[in-house]
Structures are given as C-alpha cells and as structure tokens.
Design an enzyme around this catalytic site. Structure first.
Site, PDB file in Angstrom:
ATOM      1  N   THR A  15       0.813  -1.228   0.000  1.00  0.00           N
ATOM      2  CA  THR A  15       0.000   0.000   0.000  1.00  0.00           C
ATOM      3  C   THR A  15       0.840   1.270   0.000  1.00  0.00           C
ATOM      4  O   THR A  15       0.490   2.252  -0.644  1.00  0.00           O
ATOM      5  CB  THR A  15      -0.902   0.003   1.262  1.00  0.00           C
ATOM      6  OG1 THR A  15      -1.781  -1.112   1.172  1.00  0.00           O
ATOM      7  CG2 THR A  15      -1.712   1.270   1.384  1.00  0.00           C
ATOM      8  N   ASP A  61       1.204  -6.486  -4.577  1.00  0.00           N
ATOM      9  CA  ASP A  61       0.402  -6.466  -3.361  1.00  0.00           C
ATOM     10  C   ASP A  61       0.884  -7.704  -2.618  1.00  0.00           C
ATOM     11  O   ASP A  61       0.976  -8.788  -3.217  1.00  0.00           O
ATOM     12  CB  ASP A  61      -1.082  -6.600  -3.740  1.00  0.00           C
ATOM     13  CG  ASP A  61      -1.993  -6.464  -2.534  1.00  0.00           C
ATOM     14  OD1 ASP A  61      -1.771  -7.198  -1.548  1.00  0.00           O
ATOM     15  OD2 ASP A  61      -2.912  -5.647  -2.578  1.00  0.00           O
ATOM     16  N   THR A  93       1.762  -4.960   3.968  1.00  0.00           N
ATOM     17  CA  THR A  93       1.625  -5.433   5.345  1.00  0.00           C
ATOM     18  C   THR A  93       0.987  -6.824   5.441  1.00  0.00           C
ATOM     19  O   THR A  93       1.210  -7.541   6.410  1.00  0.00           O
ATOM     20  CB  THR A  93       0.785  -4.456   6.192  1.00  0.00           C
ATOM     21  OG1 THR A  93      -0.516  -4.341   5.610  1.00  0.00           O
ATOM     22  CG2 THR A  93       1.437  -3.094   6.278  1.00  0.00           C
ATOM     23  N   GLN A 282      -3.497 -20.817  18.204  1.00  0.00           N
ATOM     24  CA  GLN A 282      -4.205 -19.740  17.511  1.00  0.00           C
ATOM     25  C   GLN A 282      -4.096 -18.436  18.295  1.00  0.00           C
ATOM     26  O   GLN A 282      -4.427 -17.372  17.783  1.00  0.00           O
ATOM     27  CB  GLN A 282      -5.692 -20.092  17.364  1.00  0.00           C
ATOM     28  CG  GLN A 282      -5.937 -21.267  16.450  1.00  0.00           C
ATOM     29  CD  GLN A 282      -7.415 -21.646  16.352  1.00  0.00           C
ATOM     30  OE1 GLN A 282      -8.294 -20.926  16.810  1.00  0.00           O
ATOM     31  NE2 GLN A 282      -7.678 -22.784  15.742  1.00  0.00           N
TER      32      GLN A 282
HETATM   33  N1  ASP Z   1      -2.751  -5.466   0.493  1.00  0.00           N
HETATM   34  C1  ASP Z   1      -1.643  -4.624   0.905  1.00  0.00           C
HETATM   35  C2  ASP Z   1      -0.377  -5.461   0.869  1.00  0.00           C
HETATM   36  O1  ASP Z   1      -0.136  -6.225   1.723  1.00  0.00           O
HETATM   37  C3  ASP Z   1      -1.870  -4.083   2.258  1.00  0.00           C
HETATM   38  C4  ASP Z   1      -0.773  -3.179   2.795  1.00  0.00           C
HETATM   39  O2  ASP Z   1       0.290  -3.002   2.265  1.00  0.00           O
HETATM   40  O3  ASP Z   1      -1.020  -2.624   3.897  1.00  0.00           O
HETATM   41  O4  ASP Z   1       0.375  -5.372  -0.047  1.00  0.00           O
END
Ligand code: ASP
Length: 350
Positions: A15, A61, A93, A282
């Site tokens: 992102t 992504d 993330t 978990q």
């Molecule tokens: N979907 C994105 C990724 O993991 C989310 C992010 O970067 O926060 O590439």
C-alpha cells in the site's frame, strides 16, 4: 568524521507505494516511491544514511507473494550484503510477517540490519504513516547493534519472525505476542540491547559470508486452523499427499479434540507418510504445552511436534525452508524444536 552510512532500500510493493487505478482500487504504482523519495528533503541530511533504491519488479500487493518472492528478496540482500550498512525492505503489510520470518531462515551469516516496513496509508495520502516508517527504518537499518530481520511499524521495532499482523485499520498493525519490541521509538530511539541477537555477529563471522540457504526443491506445506466441527474426514482430505509439512493451529495451549478417529487420521499421516505436523496456538501470545491438558498430550502421542511459542507464520516458513533444503522428515522434526533465528523460546520446566 566517519562518512555517512549507506542503506539499500528494496522496494517490493504494498500500500505504501500504491495509488488508485482507473477502477478506484489501490494497485502498486511503478515509479511512485522513487518520485516520492526524490522529493524528501530529509534524505539529504547527514542524520540519515545515503540510500540506493532497488525495485523488484513487478511490484506486488503482498497478498500475491509466493515463496519464490522470499527467495528473490533474500538473494537481493545477500548479493549486496557487504556493500551496505543495512537494508530496508518496503513491503505490503498483509504477508509481511511471513516474508520477515522466511528471510530470517533463508539468510545465513547475516551481519546487517534488515528492516521491513510498509504503511496502512499510501504515501500519497496526507495522513500517511509511511513517511515516518521509511525515515525511522533508515535510521534503524544504519544501527550497528542490530544484525537480524525486523519489522518497523508504529514506533516499534519487532523481531520479524515473532511478529504478526493484528489490525488492518489501526496504525499499530503489528504485534509480537511473545517477545517485547527490540526497539521503541519516541523522542529517543531505545534499542533493547538485551533482546537483539548480539551474538549473531560473532557466530556469523565464524560461519563465513552471508548466503542464501541452498534451495533444492519446492516443498508442499500448509497451515490448518482448527475449528469446532472439523471432522476426521475433512482433516484426512486436508492432510492428503503430497503434503509434507503442516502447521496445525490449535486452541489455547495447544489443544485439539481427543476424538479417536480424528487422532487416528493424524497419527497415520505422521507414522505412514512421515508428515511433519507442528502444533502452534491460535492465540497471539503464550506457548504450546502438550503436557498441560489431555487434549494436548493426545497430540504428542500421535507424533505431533510442539511449536512452543512460535507464531504460525514463523512455523510455516521454517517448515518450508527446512524441507526446501532437502532435509529428511527426521531432521526437520528435530530442527523445528530448536531456535534457528530467535523464533522460539526454549520451554521453562517447573
Ligand atoms: N494489500 C496490501 C499489501 O499487503 C496491504 C498493505 O500493504 O497494507 O500489499
């Protein structure tokens, strides 16, 4: 006076470097991070290391990443290991905890900081968290006392193979349930020297140059999260060949149903096919103790290995890396119970 340190920034995706496309959804935008960094006056200050940017194309992504992308990042770091003081990996993330864990097992002899970072809001957003993440990650990647793979996010530097993504809206997106932060960032940066892997530097020197472990094949690994109602038939189908290693995400302190048919399915796969089954909780914090409850002891008797306090992300990537190196199921079982890169704590017996 010593010259400015040098940090290699490896842009993988996420992102942080995305913009909205014609359909209005976020997609990685080639050239955007370079342009943004080019407009950051802070990067000229002596306070920060000099940076060089490597872009791993296509930008992804992180939900689209595969094990071969972990290997590509590891190779990119190792090829430049001796030319820089540290590395910042700009990454999405969603699977950052997997990549950070995998890198910790894929790179041997690491003597430099590798800091993964990203953002909840793209750098194009006025309230982005990404700008501070990039700047502080650069500072951390130039610190000499860190020689391991970490995640920097929201004022905390976490050991990469201990971290989990815990929120998709809050700025505090990562947490490490079983190890305090390696550094806290406020007005001052406080590195917890008693937690960072100080000994690695000497050991790495003794072991020779940084290198990527020898990947011999693509193993079949999976994670299965238990849920009430997961019956023996479905479990059997999930464990079917060609699966070689599985992380069983159990309840609480490592508990699963004691149902005989269910346990028989597991036991058969372990005994007849040498399937490596690792028990991880978990829960975000705490450890598996297969001696605590009857439900855990049954798993131990079926040949399931305790994952102790490893995260499922660490256990899965560790299984992948060990099997990929061509180790036998017996060798993998033995290594799963040992700390290879600070990913687990040896149990305290009382
Ligand atoms: N979907 C994105 C990724 O993991 C989310 C992010 O970067 O926060 O590439």
């Amino acid at each position: 006076m010593a010259g400015r340190k040098r940090v290699c920034v490896i842009h993988v995706g996420g992102t942080i470097g995305m913009t909205r496309d014609a359909q209005g959804v976020y997609v990685p935008q080639p050239g955007f991070l370079e342009a943004y960094l080019g407009k950051m006056p802070e990067l000229d200050l002596d306070y920060l290391p000099r940076i060089e940017l490597v872009v791993l194309e296509p930008l992804l992504d992180s939900a689209e990443m595969r094990p071969r992308d972990w290997v590509r990042i590891a190779e990119t770091i190792v090829a430049r290991h001796d030319d820089y003081d540290g590395f910042v990996v700009v990454h999405g993330t969603d699977t950052m905890a997997y990549t950070a864990s995998a890198l910790s097992f894929l790179i041997e002899g690491l003597q430099k900081p590798v800091v993964l970072t990203g953002a909840q809001l793209t750098l194009a957003h006025p309230r982005t968290d990404g700008r501070e993440h990039v700047i502080t990650s650069l500072v951390l990647a130039a610190r000499e006392e860190i020689h391991e793979v970490c995640i920097y996010f929201a004022q905390s530097l976490l050991r990469g193979n201990r971290a989990q993504k815990v929120h998709n809206r809050d700025f505090v997106a990562f947490s490490s349930g079983n190890l305090p932060a390696l550094a806290r960032v406020g007005v001052h940066i406080q590195v917890a020297r008693h937690l960072v892997r100080n000994w690695v530097r000497d050991q790495a020197k003794a072991e020779g140059p940084a290198r990527v472990v020898d990947i011999q094949r693509e193993p079949h690994v999976a994670a299965i999260r238990l849920f009430p109602g997961l019956g023996p038939g479905m479990l059997e189908r999930m464990l079917a060949a060609p699966l070689e290693g599985v992380v069983l995400e159990t309840y609480g302190a490592g508990n699963a149903p004691r149902d005989e048919a269910w346990i028989a399915v597991l036991e058969k796969a372990v005994r007849e096919r040498e399937l490596v089954v690792v028990n991880c909780s978990q829960c975000h914090g705490g450890a598996v103790d297969q001696r605590d409850y009857g439900t855990g002891l049954t798993l131990a008797r079926a040949g399931v290995i305790s994952g102790l306090d490893m995260t499922p992300e660490a256990a899965l990537t560790k299984l992948y890396c060990l099997l990929a190196r061509g180790l036998s199921p017996g060798e993998v079982r033995e290594a799963m119970s040992r700390s290879l890169a600070g990913e687990l704590t040896a149990p305290v017996t009382d």
